[in-house]
Design a protein around this motif. Structure first.
Motif, short mmCIF file in Angstrom:
data_model
loop_
_atom_site.label_atom_id
_atom_site.label_comp_id
_atom_site.label_asym_id
_atom_site.label_seq_id
_atom_site.Cartn_x
_atom_site.Cartn_y
_atom_site.Cartn_z
N ARG A 16 0.82 -1.21 0.00
CA ARG A 16 0.00 0.00 0.00
C ARG A 16 0.87 1.28 0.00
NH1 ARG A 16 -5.33 1.31 1.72
NH2 ARG A 16 -5.86 -0.80 1.04
N PRO A 17 1.95 1.38 0.81
CA PRO A 17 2.78 2.58 0.77
C PRO A 17 3.39 2.84 -0.61
CG PRO A 17 3.23 1.36 2.77
CD PRO A 17 2.36 0.48 1.91
N THR A 18 3.76 1.77 -1.32
CA THR A 18 4.33 1.92 -2.65
C THR A 18 3.30 2.51 -3.61
OG1 THR A 18 5.85 0.07 -2.33
CG2 THR A 18 5.39 0.71 -4.60
N VAL A 19 2.09 1.99 -3.58
CA VAL A 19 1.03 2.50 -4.44
C VAL A 19 0.71 3.95 -4.10
CG1 VAL A 19 -1.44 2.31 -4.97
CG2 VAL A 19 0.00 0.27 -4.95
N ARG A 20 0.59 4.23 -2.80
CA ARG A 20 0.24 5.58 -2.37
C ARG A 20 1.31 6.59 -2.81
NH1 ARG A 20 -1.72 5.28 3.46
NH2 ARG A 20 -3.37 4.19 2.35
N SER A 21 2.59 6.20 -2.68
CA SER A 21 3.69 7.08 -3.10
C SER A 21 3.65 7.33 -4.60
CB SER A 21 5.02 6.45 -2.69
OG SER A 21 6.10 7.24 -3.15
N ALA A 22 3.42 6.27 -5.38
CA ALA A 22 3.38 6.41 -6.83
C ALA A 22 2.22 7.30 -7.26
CB ALA A 22 3.24 5.03 -7.48
N SER A 24 0.81 9.66 -5.50
CA SER A 24 1.09 11.05 -5.10
C SER A 24 1.98 11.74 -6.13
CB SER A 24 1.77 11.07 -3.73
OG SER A 24 0.89 10.62 -2.73
N ILE A 25 2.97 11.01 -6.66
CA ILE A 25 3.86 11.58 -7.67
C ILE A 25 3.07 11.95 -8.92
CG2 ILE A 25 5.75 11.04 -9.27
CD1 ILE A 25 6.95 9.31 -7.01
N ILE A 26 2.17 11.05 -9.34
CA ILE A 26 1.41 11.28 -10.57
C ILE A 26 0.39 12.41 -10.37
CG2 ILE A 26 -0.07 10.22 -12.33
CD1 ILE A 26 1.19 7.52 -11.56
N VAL A 27 -0.18 12.51 -9.17
CA VAL A 27 -1.09 13.63 -8.87
C VAL A 27 -0.34 14.95 -8.96
CG1 VAL A 27 -2.40 14.74 -7.02
CG2 VAL A 27 -2.72 12.30 -7.46
N ASN A 28 0.88 14.99 -8.38
CA ASN A 28 1.67 16.21 -8.41
C ASN A 28 2.07 16.60 -9.83
OD1 ASN A 28 1.58 16.54 -5.64
ND2 ASN A 28 3.46 15.39 -5.27
N GLN A 29 2.20 15.61 -10.72
CA GLN A 29 2.53 15.89 -12.12
C GLN A 29 1.32 16.37 -12.91
OE1 GLN A 29 4.20 12.11 -13.30
NE2 GLN A 29 6.29 12.74 -12.77
N GLY A 30 0.14 16.27 -12.30
CA GLY A 30 -1.07 16.77 -12.95
C GLY A 30 -1.83 15.76 -13.79
N TYR A 31 -1.44 14.49 -13.75
CA TYR A 31 -2.12 13.48 -14.58
C TYR A 31 -3.27 12.78 -13.84
CZ TYR A 31 1.75 14.03 -17.82
OH TYR A 31 2.65 14.57 -18.71
#
Length: 214
Positions: A16-22, A24-31
């Motif tokens: 779950r932490p791996t998915v959540r981190s990934a 978050s990165i994609i949200v910050n990139q705007g996708y």
């Protein structure tokens, strides 16, 4: 909507932490966009203009990001300068200027409408601009080809409401939020003004990044 975190964990056999981190990165990139109580949804990121490359070609900047730019020329003519334009170009009212009006699109999302509406004015001495095909060639390339160097540029950024003709041309509702960037560009030695430009950006299609070294 994308699958839940639990479903992604099961699908890719990760924690779950791996998915959540990934995510978050994609949200910050705007996708991706998270909507509370509903889930996470795929979205189209806004276009980014970086002030560190304000002097670069608009088209070239987007091409470097893997986007293809399409330009529509709405107006390209010689006219007399009004007081505002004359003042910006350091001319006298009534002096001959060249007016160039363009709409810029990202070809892959042409159906969503223009991303910027440009109104540019140039002193009449740049007669070669009248013969250029700006639907095939960028303004930057045309100036370079004619040995006109743009090295000093001052820009003003303002929030604005897109109304009337501008809203209709950009295909946005009346009084939509927009970004107006007005710019005055000078020659290498700053002795002469090359261009005065007004650029209207729909706020829902663009975002801007300011990077400042201190």
């Amino acid at each position: 909507m994308i699958p839940s975190e639990k479903e992604l964990c099961e699908q890719f056999h990760v924690s779950r932490p791996t998915v959540r981190s990934a995510l978050s990165i994609i949200v910050n990139q705007g996708y991706l966009k998270r909507i509370k109580g509903k889930g996470t949804f795929v979205c189209k990121p806004k276009l980014l203009e970086n002030t560190t490359v304000f002097l670069e070609s608009f088209s070239h900047g987007l091409i470097e990001k893997g986007m293809q730019v399409q330009t529509e020329v709405l107006e390209q003519r010689v006219m007399g300068a009004d007081e505002t334009v004359a003042g910006k170009l350091e001319l006298l009212p009534g002096d001959k200027v060249i007016k160039l009006v363009r709409l810029r699109y990202v070809r892959e999302s042409f159906h969503e409408g223009p991303i910027v509406y440009n109104i540019s004015y140039f002193p009449g001495r740049y007669e070669f601009l009248q013969k250029c095909d700006f639907e095939k060639e960028s303004l930057t390339d045309a100036l370079k080809r004619n040995r006109v160097g743009r090295r000093y540029l001052k820009k003003y950024v303002d929030a604005t409401l897109l109304e009337g003709k501008i809203a209709r041309i950009l295909g946005v509702p009346e009084k939509s939020l927009g970004i107006l960037i007005s710019a005055v560009c000078r020659t290498d030695d700053r002795s002469q003004v090359i261009e005065y430009t007004l650029s209207y950006y729909p706020a829902n299609r663009n975002t801007f990044l300011l990077e400042i070294s201190v």
